[in-house]
Design an enzyme around this catalytic site. Structure first.
Site, PDB file in Angstrom:
ATOM      1  N   CYS A  74     -24.203  -1.896  45.975  1.00 31.02           N
ATOM      2  CA  CYS A  74     -23.746  -1.708  44.596  1.00 31.02           C
ATOM      3  C   CYS A  74     -23.907  -0.235  44.249  1.00 31.02           C
ATOM      4  O   CYS A  74     -25.026   0.265  44.152  1.00 31.02           O
ATOM      5  CB  CYS A  74     -24.550  -2.579  43.640  1.00 31.02           C
ATOM      6  SG  CYS A  74     -24.104  -2.328  41.906  1.00 31.02           S
ATOM      7  N   GLY A  75     -22.786   0.475  44.097  1.00 31.57           N
ATOM      8  CA  GLY A  75     -22.847   1.917  43.847  1.00 31.57           C
ATOM      9  C   GLY A  75     -23.481   2.276  42.525  1.00 31.57           C
ATOM     10  O   GLY A  75     -24.269   3.223  42.431  1.00 31.57           O
ATOM     11  N   ASN A  93     -14.345  -8.397  45.518  1.00 29.60           N
ATOM     12  CA  ASN A  93     -14.183  -7.688  44.250  1.00 29.60           C
ATOM     13  C   ASN A  93     -12.721  -7.239  44.159  1.00 29.60           C
ATOM     14  O   ASN A  93     -12.207  -6.609  45.094  1.00 29.60           O
ATOM     15  CB  ASN A  93     -15.081  -6.457  44.178  1.00 29.60           C
ATOM     16  CG  ASN A  93     -16.551  -6.806  44.254  1.00 29.60           C
ATOM     17  OD1 ASN A  93     -16.943  -7.939  44.000  1.00 29.60           O
ATOM     18  ND2 ASN A  93     -17.369  -5.844  44.614  1.00 29.60           N
ATOM     19  N   GLU A 130     -15.637  -8.722  39.557  1.00 32.16           N
ATOM     20  CA  GLU A 130     -16.603  -8.737  40.658  1.00 32.16           C
ATOM     21  C   GLU A 130     -16.956 -10.162  41.054  1.00 32.16           C
ATOM     22  O   GLU A 130     -17.182 -11.019  40.200  1.00 32.16           O
ATOM     23  CB  GLU A 130     -17.883  -7.997  40.256  1.00 32.16           C
ATOM     24  CG  GLU A 130     -17.715  -6.500  40.112  1.00 32.16           C
ATOM     25  CD  GLU A 130     -19.052  -5.786  40.123  1.00 32.16           C
ATOM     26  OE1 GLU A 130     -19.803  -5.941  41.118  1.00 32.16           O
ATOM     27  OE2 GLU A 130     -19.365  -5.080  39.140  1.00 32.16           O
ATOM     28  N   CYS A 178     -17.776  -0.735  38.474  1.00 32.25           N
ATOM     29  CA  CYS A 178     -18.229  -1.155  39.806  1.00 32.25           C
ATOM     30  C   CYS A 178     -18.200   0.090  40.683  1.00 32.25           C
ATOM     31  O   CYS A 178     -17.125   0.645  40.941  1.00 32.25           O
ATOM     32  CB  CYS A 178     -17.327  -2.248  40.371  1.00 32.25           C
ATOM     33  SG  CYS A 178     -17.680  -2.667  42.107  1.00 32.25           S
TER      34      CYS A 178
END
EC number: 5.1.1.7
Length: 278
Positions: free
Chosen positions: A83-84, A187, A205, A214
């Site tokens: 998860c950025g 996603n 997502e 996201c």
């Protein structure tokens, strides 16, 4: 004793952070769902457990055991690879808690080690690894098909560039996709071209629904856009409902730079924590 927590967000993609410095916190699917519920819990798109990598019994191969590991869970309790936005918030928390210093260090994730730089102004840059285009597929939303590019950023994405007004899309219903291409879900990003070096996206997502942002999705969006234009390298701003980030993509590497904000800290009631497991 209650359970310590911190609440944070990256471009309004929000998370509950749970420090677990001795690796003993029992984080069940039920507790994740309760925490992320905006009526009966704190409310979030996901949970970030902060645990020393060396204390994980299932530390992914190649991940530095001496690094802090981001054990990321989607709002439905499912485990996600990466998860950025979460990595940025996680890194900012480490500095806030005195577990790391402003500057460069490594965060462990299920998608591998991610070098980060926490800047003095609170912006965080994450080395996101390669963004790999692996084909084409289609998303279907309310009976309309959207052709897309399949991109892997440590987790799966379907990038659909469209001329349709993004504000008019109804993402309360999950877009349909090909389960043969995405057996573990996907996603789905809907993307508008704003002109040279500028993109806009909305995202649905897996395991969450539509979110305000996201991080891996913004990287996938640029990689997919470049692929459609016969290019492998580029930089772009990506506007999301929660703000703006800057993305670079090149062969074998990508970076994500954006804000990470910690908004609150506190302690979960021991009684609530016990009841949430049921």
């Amino acid at each position: 004793m209650g359970v310590e927590f911190v609440k944070g967000h990256g471009t309004e993609n929000d998370f509950v952070i749970l420090p677990d410095l001795d690796g003993t916190l029992e984080l069940t699917d039920e507790r994740v769902r309760a925490l992320c519920d905006r009526s009966r819990g704190i409310g979030a798109d996901g949970v970030l457990r902060v645990v020393p990598g060396k204390l994980l019994p299932d530390l992914p191969s190649g991940v530095d055991g001496d690094a802090w590991f981001m054990d990321y869970r989607n709002a439905d309790g499912s485990i996600a690879e990466m998860c950025g936005n979460g990595v940025r918030v996680f890194a900012n928390y480490l500095v806030f808690a005195g577990l790391a210093e402003v500057g460069e260090f490594v965060v462990g994730t299920r998608a591998g080690d991610r070098p980060v730089v926490v800047h003095p102004d609170g912006q965080v840059t994450v080395q996101m690894g390669p963004a790999r285009v692996f084909g084409e597929s289609t998303a279907t939303l309310h009976g309309r098909e959207f052709p897309g590019v399949c991109v892997d950023v440590g987790n799966p994405h379907l990038v659909c560039v469209t001329e349709q007004d993004l504000a008019g899309l109804d993402l309360t219903t999950p877009p349909a996709y090909d389960p043969a291409v995405y057996p573990n879900g996907v996603n789905v990003e809907f993307v508008a071209d704003l002109g040279p070096g500028a993109l806009r996206m909305r995202v649905h997502e897996r395991g969450v629904g539509e979110t305000r942002s996201c991080g891996t999705g913004t990287v996938a969006v640029l990689a997919g856009y470049l692929h459609l234009h016969g290019r492998q390298s580029g930089q772009s701003t990506v506007d999301v409902p929660g703000g703006r980030v800057v993305i670079t993509v090149e062969p074998g590497a990508s970076t994500l730079t954006g804000p990470a904000v910690l908004v609150a800290s506190g302690e979960l009631s021991a009684d609530w924590w016990a009841a949430a497991a049921r």
